[in-house]
Design an enzyme around this catalytic site. Structure first.
Site, mmCIF file in Angstrom:
data_model
loop_
_atom_site.group_PDB
_atom_site.id
_atom_site.type_symbol
_atom_site.label_atom_id
_atom_site.label_comp_id
_atom_site.label_asym_id
_atom_site.label_seq_id
_atom_site.Cartn_x
_atom_site.Cartn_y
_atom_site.Cartn_z
ATOM 1 N N LYS A 111 34.169 36.669 30.622
ATOM 2 C CA LYS A 111 34.063 36.903 32.188
ATOM 3 C C LYS A 111 33.894 35.733 32.770
ATOM 4 O O LYS A 111 33.351 34.837 32.147
ATOM 5 C CB LYS A 111 32.774 37.947 32.360
ATOM 6 C CG LYS A 111 32.914 38.786 33.711
ATOM 7 C CD LYS A 111 33.741 39.918 33.580
ATOM 8 C CE LYS A 111 33.892 40.988 34.790
ATOM 9 N NZ LYS A 111 34.676 41.978 34.260
HETATM 10 P P1 NAD Z 1 36.529 46.346 44.833
HETATM 11 O O1 NAD Z 1 35.836 45.346 45.256
HETATM 12 O O2 NAD Z 1 37.653 46.561 45.139
HETATM 13 O O3 NAD Z 1 35.650 47.811 45.457
HETATM 14 C C1 NAD Z 1 34.201 47.927 45.362
HETATM 15 C C2 NAD Z 1 33.732 49.087 46.354
HETATM 16 O O4 NAD Z 1 32.350 49.319 46.398
HETATM 17 C C3 NAD Z 1 34.267 48.760 47.659
HETATM 18 O O5 NAD Z 1 34.848 49.795 48.269
HETATM 19 C C4 NAD Z 1 32.807 48.480 48.447
HETATM 20 O O6 NAD Z 1 32.796 48.903 50.015
HETATM 21 C C5 NAD Z 1 31.692 49.389 47.810
HETATM 22 N N1 NAD Z 1 30.537 49.020 47.617
HETATM 23 C C6 NAD Z 1 30.067 47.486 47.764
HETATM 24 N N2 NAD Z 1 28.934 47.741 47.632
HETATM 25 C C7 NAD Z 1 28.441 49.058 47.428
HETATM 26 C C8 NAD Z 1 27.132 49.601 47.869
HETATM 27 N N3 NAD Z 1 25.891 48.954 47.610
HETATM 28 N N4 NAD Z 1 27.231 51.075 47.713
HETATM 29 C C9 NAD Z 1 28.331 51.645 47.552
HETATM 30 N N5 NAD Z 1 29.598 51.053 47.860
HETATM 31 C C10 NAD Z 1 29.519 49.784 47.415
HETATM 32 O O7 NAD Z 1 35.966 46.478 43.244
HETATM 33 P P2 NAD Z 1 36.517 47.283 42.284
HETATM 34 O O8 NAD Z 1 37.766 46.501 41.583
HETATM 35 O O9 NAD Z 1 37.130 48.558 42.567
HETATM 36 O O10 NAD Z 1 35.594 47.350 41.139
HETATM 37 C C11 NAD Z 1 34.672 48.422 41.175
HETATM 38 C C12 NAD Z 1 33.675 48.374 40.065
HETATM 39 O O11 NAD Z 1 34.603 48.592 38.852
HETATM 40 C C13 NAD Z 1 33.173 47.042 39.429
HETATM 41 O O12 NAD Z 1 31.898 47.413 38.786
HETATM 42 C C14 NAD Z 1 34.020 46.519 38.535
HETATM 43 O O13 NAD Z 1 33.572 45.557 37.580
HETATM 44 C C15 NAD Z 1 34.396 47.432 37.741
HETATM 45 N N6 NAD Z 1 35.846 47.672 37.118
HETATM 46 C C16 NAD Z 1 36.791 47.451 37.958
HETATM 47 C C17 NAD Z 1 38.107 47.173 37.184
HETATM 48 C C18 NAD Z 1 39.346 46.785 37.915
HETATM 49 O O14 NAD Z 1 40.618 46.949 37.485
HETATM 50 N N7 NAD Z 1 39.452 46.658 39.425
HETATM 51 C C19 NAD Z 1 38.265 47.377 35.789
HETATM 52 C C20 NAD Z 1 37.137 47.613 35.169
HETATM 53 C C21 NAD Z 1 35.860 47.897 35.907
#
Ligand code: NAD
Length: 421
Positions: A111
């Protein structure tokens, strides 16, 4: 076991370690392997002076951590967020090791991250920061060494800048150095939607297992970013009613089901869910406690805590986000009989299709989207059903069953490779 070194000792690291310790104890894992897996193999801290648009120079801190390379090159996202620290990055790297091992990918976990607020930076500032970060971590990355991908606060444009910076140093295009990049430079069809799609493939399997008809059942999704918005869209396509969804500012709720396409386009055009018509505005705390069949936390870590776990009114949780549930909350959910699909299984769709992207880059032969989605479905549902069978036969929860499967695969590799020197 040795105490956690102070450099890594953060709440997220402790939570991830507790999961490892519980599974290792249950497995009666070789203590030498156990001790090795509790610490990352490599951790690099870098600082980057960046010229800002106003002429000032601002120094940013960044990290890249590789947890375990016994099964192959390491793989993991790069996060741009103000909360990034070495302990969090190390914990997320460890999670990636379990995730890759669990779904059978030939990777270890890594990471990276930069402590910054990308929302407040211009495109030029972000590009300079990304290129300097890539240059600083260059000795650690490469298609055979360590392959970054997008995470919170980064996207395919950031990956394109990383790929370009790396390729400039090598003197030729190296698409396989990152995944999650634009299609025109070697990205894969289906990658952007893969995590959310995988979350829904798993949700359907859980519903089958619990004997619940998908059509007409309800879901609540926390987060409307990459994972949350795609998961919500595919849940709707499966006939599931999404009654609540949120961003960092607030949540929106409609007991009859939200028009998800409309909510997403509102969010895209206004950058917030506030003021969305045709739904009730609620807080993120209230959103998590809505009555529903399926809860999909897809935002940040530590959202389901000892405090709110007893008030949740869902039948199952599919963890789209990484580490959304604290250790204390997990116990409560188990006692309450809420079926939890842990992050390392539930959100593995992203790394599975990243793997497909890397394979396509190395082969220089690209697949059709239908083929990619079918392969994703096969890999993720096979892993889910294997864990479910193990959890049922051993009478343990899905988190412990997932961890035990992953750790067993790693332990076998470590034991057969032996200790160097
Ligand atoms: P992103 O930045 O696209 O979206 C995050 C979302 O969470 C946004 O809508 C934001 O407004 C919301 N958010 C932020 N703070 C918040 C809060 N306090 N309460 C409620 N909502 C809140 O990120 P993403 O890529 O969708 O990733 C989201 C999660 O999934 C993370 O934990 C990431 O590590 C995990 N993840 C992502 C992927 C991927 O392919 N993108 C893969 C595995 C895991």
């Amino acid at each position: 076991m040795q105490p956690i070194p102070t450099e890594f000792d953060t709440p997220t690291y402790r939570d991830v370690l507790a999961q490892l310790d519980a599974a290792a104890e249950w497995l009666s894992l070789d203590r030498n392997i156990w001790g090795r897996l509790r610490l990352p193999q490599r951790a690099l801290c870098v600082t980057m002076p960046i010229r800002m648009d106003n002429g000032d120079v601002c120094v940013y801190q960044g990290f890249r951590v590789q947890h375990d390379s016994s099964l192959g090159p390491t793989k993991g996202g790069v996060r741009y967020h103000l909360g990034v620290d070495l302990g969090e990055v190390a914990a997320l790297a460890m999670n990636m090791t379990w995730k890759c091992a669990l779904v059978g990918l030939p990777y270890g976990g890594a990471k990276g991250g930069i402590r910054c607020n990308p929302k407040e930076m211009s495109r030029g500032e972000l590009q300079r920061l990304t290129r300097r970060y890539t240059a600083e971590i260059l000795p650690l990355i490469g298609p055979d060494h360590d392959i970054p991908a997008p995470d919170v606060g980064t996207n395919e444009q950031v990956m394109a800048w990383m790929m370009d910076t790396y390729s400039q140093q090598r003197g030729y295009a190296v698409p396989g150095v990152v995944t999650g990049k634009p299609i025109c430079i070697g990205g894969s069809l289906g990658r952007e939607e893969a995590t959310g799609r995988g979350v829904v493939y798993i949700t359907i399997e859980v519903l089958k297992h619990l004997g619940i008809e998908a059509k007409g059942t309800t879901a609540v999704v926390q987060g409307i970013g990459n994972v949350g918005s795609v998961a919500a869209r595919f849940l709707c396509s499966a006939g599931i009613k999404v009654t609540g969804i949120s961003d960092s500012s607030c949540g929106v709720y409609n007991s009859h089901g939200l028009d998800i396409t409309d909510v997403i386009s509102y969010k895209r055009s206004r950058y917030t869910l506030e003021g969305y018509p045709g739904a009730e505005m609620i807080t993120n705390e209230a959103l998590l406690e809505l009555e529903c069949t399926i809860l999909v936390p897809s935002a940040l870590s530590g959202q389901i805590t000892e405090d709110n776990a007893k008030r949740l009114r869902c039948r199952m949780i599919v963890e789209g986000a990484n580490n959304p549930t604290t250790r204390g909350a997990d116990e409560i959910l188990r006692e309450r009989g809420i079926f939890v699909v842990p992050d390392i299984l539930a959100n593995s769709g992203g790394v599975i299709v990243s793997y497909f992207e890397w394979v396509q880059d190395l082969q220089k032969y690209f697949w059709k989207e239908k083929e990619i989605n079918e392969r994703l479905h096969e890999v993720i549902t096979t892993a889910f059903n294997k864990v479910l069978e193990f959890s049922t036969s051993e009478n343990i929860d899905m988190r412990k069953a997932s961890m035990a499967n992953a750790i067993k695969r790693l332990a076998d590799a470590h034991l057969v490779r032996g200790l160097y020197p």
